[in-house]
Every structure is written in C-alpha cells, then in structure tokens.
Design an enzyme around this catalytic site. Sequence first.
Site, PDB file in Angstrom:
ATOM      1  N   ASP A  53       8.958   2.358  -0.946  1.00 42.31           N
ATOM      2  CA  ASP A  53       8.390   3.573  -1.535  1.00 42.31           C
ATOM      3  C   ASP A  53       9.329   4.195  -2.569  1.00 42.31           C
ATOM      4  O   ASP A  53      10.546   4.260  -2.372  1.00 42.31           O
ATOM      5  CB  ASP A  53       8.129   4.610  -0.447  1.00 42.31           C
ATOM      6  CG  ASP A  53       7.024   4.212   0.521  1.00 42.31           C
ATOM      7  OD1 ASP A  53       6.809   3.007   0.714  1.00 42.31           O
ATOM      8  OD2 ASP A  53       6.392   5.124   1.095  1.00 42.31           O
ATOM      9  N   HIS A  55       7.828   7.215  -4.586  1.00 39.81           N
ATOM     10  CA  HIS A  55       7.308   8.588  -4.478  1.00 39.81           C
ATOM     11  C   HIS A  55       7.797   9.519  -5.584  1.00 39.81           C
ATOM     12  O   HIS A  55       8.286  10.623  -5.324  1.00 39.81           O
ATOM     13  CB  HIS A  55       7.632   9.171  -3.104  1.00 39.81           C
ATOM     14  CG  HIS A  55       6.666   8.762  -2.033  1.00 39.81           C
ATOM     15  ND1 HIS A  55       5.314   9.003  -2.122  1.00 39.81           N
ATOM     16  CD2 HIS A  55       6.852   8.104  -0.859  1.00 39.81           C
ATOM     17  CE1 HIS A  55       4.707   8.521  -1.057  1.00 39.81           C
ATOM     18  NE2 HIS A  55       5.616   7.958  -0.274  1.00 39.81           N
ATOM     19  N   ASP A  82       3.224   3.154  -3.090  1.00 36.44           N
ATOM     20  CA  ASP A  82       3.625   4.564  -3.006  1.00 36.44           C
ATOM     21  C   ASP A  82       4.585   4.923  -4.137  1.00 36.44           C
ATOM     22  O   ASP A  82       5.712   5.368  -3.931  1.00 36.44           O
ATOM     23  CB  ASP A  82       4.211   4.899  -1.632  1.00 36.44           C
ATOM     24  CG  ASP A  82       3.127   5.124  -0.584  1.00 36.44           C
ATOM     25  OD1 ASP A  82       1.963   4.759  -0.852  1.00 36.44           O
ATOM     26  OD2 ASP A  82       3.434   5.664   0.494  1.00 36.44           O
ATOM     27  N   ASN A 114      -0.754   3.360   0.247  1.00 33.47           N
ATOM     28  CA  ASN A 114      -1.810   4.295   0.645  1.00 33.47           C
ATOM     29  C   ASN A 114      -1.884   5.511  -0.272  1.00 33.47           C
ATOM     30  O   ASN A 114      -2.913   6.192  -0.326  1.00 33.47           O
ATOM     31  CB  ASN A 114      -1.632   4.734   2.102  1.00 33.47           C
ATOM     32  CG  ASN A 114      -0.349   5.483   2.348  1.00 33.47           C
ATOM     33  OD1 ASN A 114       0.742   4.974   2.073  1.00 33.47           O
ATOM     34  ND2 ASN A 114      -0.439   6.692   2.874  1.00 33.47           N
ATOM     35  N   HIS A 115      -0.820   5.786  -1.033  1.00 28.88           N
ATOM     36  CA  HIS A 115      -0.868   6.914  -1.971  1.00 28.88           C
ATOM     37  C   HIS A 115      -1.497   6.547  -3.311  1.00 28.88           C
ATOM     38  O   HIS A 115      -1.734   7.451  -4.123  1.00 28.88           O
ATOM     39  CB  HIS A 115       0.529   7.499  -2.175  1.00 28.88           C
ATOM     40  CG  HIS A 115       0.926   8.432  -1.081  1.00 28.88           C
ATOM     41  ND1 HIS A 115       0.858   9.810  -1.196  1.00 28.88           N
ATOM     42  CD2 HIS A 115       1.370   8.193   0.171  1.00 28.88           C
ATOM     43  CE1 HIS A 115       1.260  10.366  -0.061  1.00 28.88           C
ATOM     44  NE2 HIS A 115       1.574   9.405   0.781  1.00 28.88           N
ATOM     45  N   HIS A 164       2.213  -3.068   1.951  1.00 27.20           N
ATOM     46  CA  HIS A 164       2.710  -1.698   2.042  1.00 27.20           C
ATOM     47  C   HIS A 164       2.868  -1.225   3.474  1.00 27.20           C
ATOM     48  O   HIS A 164       3.912  -0.709   3.872  1.00 27.20           O
ATOM     49  CB  HIS A 164       1.804  -0.719   1.296  1.00 27.20           C
ATOM     50  CG  HIS A 164       2.297   0.698   1.412  1.00 27.20           C
ATOM     51  ND1 HIS A 164       3.437   1.130   0.773  1.00 27.20           N
ATOM     52  CD2 HIS A 164       1.861   1.762   2.141  1.00 27.20           C
ATOM     53  CE1 HIS A 164       3.670   2.395   1.087  1.00 27.20           C
ATOM     54  NE2 HIS A 164       2.729   2.802   1.915  1.00 27.20           N
ATOM     55  N   HIS A 238       6.385   2.160   3.674  1.00 28.18           N
ATOM     56  CA  HIS A 238       5.467   3.101   4.334  1.00 28.18           C
ATOM     57  C   HIS A 238       6.120   4.083   5.301  1.00 28.18           C
ATOM     58  O   HIS A 238       5.546   5.127   5.583  1.00 28.18           O
ATOM     59  CB  HIS A 238       4.375   2.301   5.060  1.00 28.18           C
ATOM     60  CG  HIS A 238       3.171   3.079   5.490  1.00 28.18           C
ATOM     61  ND1 HIS A 238       2.559   4.026   4.691  1.00 28.18           N
ATOM     62  CD2 HIS A 238       2.436   3.030   6.641  1.00 28.18           C
ATOM     63  CE1 HIS A 238       1.511   4.518   5.333  1.00 28.18           C
ATOM     64  NE2 HIS A 238       1.417   3.929   6.516  1.00 28.18           N
TER      65      HIS A 238
END
Length: 311
Positions: A53, A55, A82, A114-115, A164, A238
């Site tokens: 990730d 982010h 992500d 998932n983002h 992910h 994740h």
Amino acid sequence: MVSRGPDEWLETIKKCQALTENEMKQLCEMVKELLMEESNIQPVQTPVTVCGDIHGQFHDLLELFRTAGGFPDDINYIFLGDYVDRGYYSLETFTLLMCLKVKYPAKITLVRGNHESRQITQVYGFYEECLNKYGSTTVWKYCCQVFDFLTLAAIIDGKILCVHGGLSPEIRMLDQIRVLSRAQEVPHEGGFSDLLWSDPDNVEAWQVSPRGAGWLFGSKVAREFNHVNGLNLIARAHQLVMEGFKYHFPEKDVVTVWSAPNYCYRCGNVASVMKVDEDLEPTFKIFSAVPDDYIRESTANHNNQRAGYFL
C-alpha cells in the site's frame, strides 16, 4: 500553448505538480489501453520488486523508488494496490504511477486494491482531493475508469501469487481468477471482492471478516491453495505491519508487504519492498518516512477527520 506528452508529464509529476485536466484525460486513456491488454493474473518474470500500500504518500513513494534502486527503467515492479486515499497526495501518487506505466509498460504492473473503487474513494479522501485540486469531479471519474481495468493479480515465474488482499472460498484454482470479469466497480461480495478484501488470520478455515467484506482465512486454506496451484508463496498487502513486512503461518507461505511508512502521518511504522531474484527467495528492504516539510504543512492544514474504517 505547446502541447506536452508523457515525458513532460512525468517530469512535472516527479515534482509533485498536478497535470492539467486535459492531460489527465489523455493519460488515463493511454493507461486504459495498456491495461486492457493485460490478463487478470499478469505474468511477471524475476527479478522483480513487490510493493504494498502507498495511500497517497507521494514523498514516501519517491523514497520507495530510491530504496529499491530507481524507476522502472532498470527494475521490474509490482504494486499491490491502494494507491489512493488517506494520504494528502493521492492524485499525484496515482498520476506518477500511471506516467511510469506509460513510459515503461512492461516493467511495472499495477494490481487493484480495495481503495481503487468509486464507493471507497468517495469516503476516504481521493474524491474530495480531486474536487479540491480541479474544482470538479471530472479527473476523479477519469481515474475511476482506469481503476476498472487494473489487473486483479500478478504471478512471479509461476510460483509467487501477488494480490492485494487474499483468498476466497469461491476460488480454488488460478483459472477461476483468470475468467472473472474485472472491468467494473468492485462488487460487494464474491471472488473478485474477496481478492481485494480478505486477510490471513489464526482461524481454522474461513471466518467472516470484521471489515464487512472479504474473509479471514487460515493456514490450512493457504497451504491447500498453494499446493493445488503449484505456488510457493502468496504476497499481499492490505494490512498495516509495523515492521514493514510479516510472514503468516508456520509454513511462511503468505507474506504481507506494507509500503506506506508512518502510515497516515502518525502510526510510526517502517515500510518495506520485497525483492525477488531468480532463486525466488524474497528479501526485504526497509525504509522510513521522509521528514518532508510539504507533508508537515499539509498535515497541519488538512482536516484529519475521516470515517472509522482504518486499515
């Protein structure tokens, strides 16, 4: 004004400067065309560097590239999703990765997290960020169209599955991933959703996930899945890991790679990338957050109130 192309866009975004709305439209179209040619499980050869990730932590992404040895002209990369939300530079982070995809299409694989979802980004920051930076939601919509074409997984030399989140009770064979229809918003349930949402845990087999999507899966599930599919390892992201990476289960057949140091600018964790050479033995490079003035100023100037879902 003289029109600019991908090389100029890359130089601009390296400086954390956003592209114009029209440039973003062109970039997203280019990336979509590349992604359409990729399979749901994109094959990748060693040597390769696997990243978790990000982010929206743009300056830490630059530090990741410094830690790993450079941009993808010299190194193969797999990013596990992500890219956006929570950090203050989601737009610039995803733009940089798209520019690199256009410049080095065979050297960088972008897996969906998932983002990378319309629903999630409307809650956790990316939608609002695009609205603030462009004055409309148009660029957010362009990016969401790219999200729909991101691959669901990658496989390194046929032996290491990169995804992910994790596994699904609906997916026993890799071929079941290959036939999923991925060009859509992330479903609320089912195999597609589970790949992006599930987590390894100390459970007997399968257990409902507290996240509200995906499943918790135990060591027996992972061991059987790897055996049936001829895999050595499942590499996933994740979940925040304070040490940057973590092997799960006695067999060490699932590993979490986390690449957002000092997550949300407050967690104090280190991050890692996983390097895989021809011997398929993973090694990890650890890196810390950049003490960046831009980040400190942004942290002070942003409202840090986000919805309760954290990891």
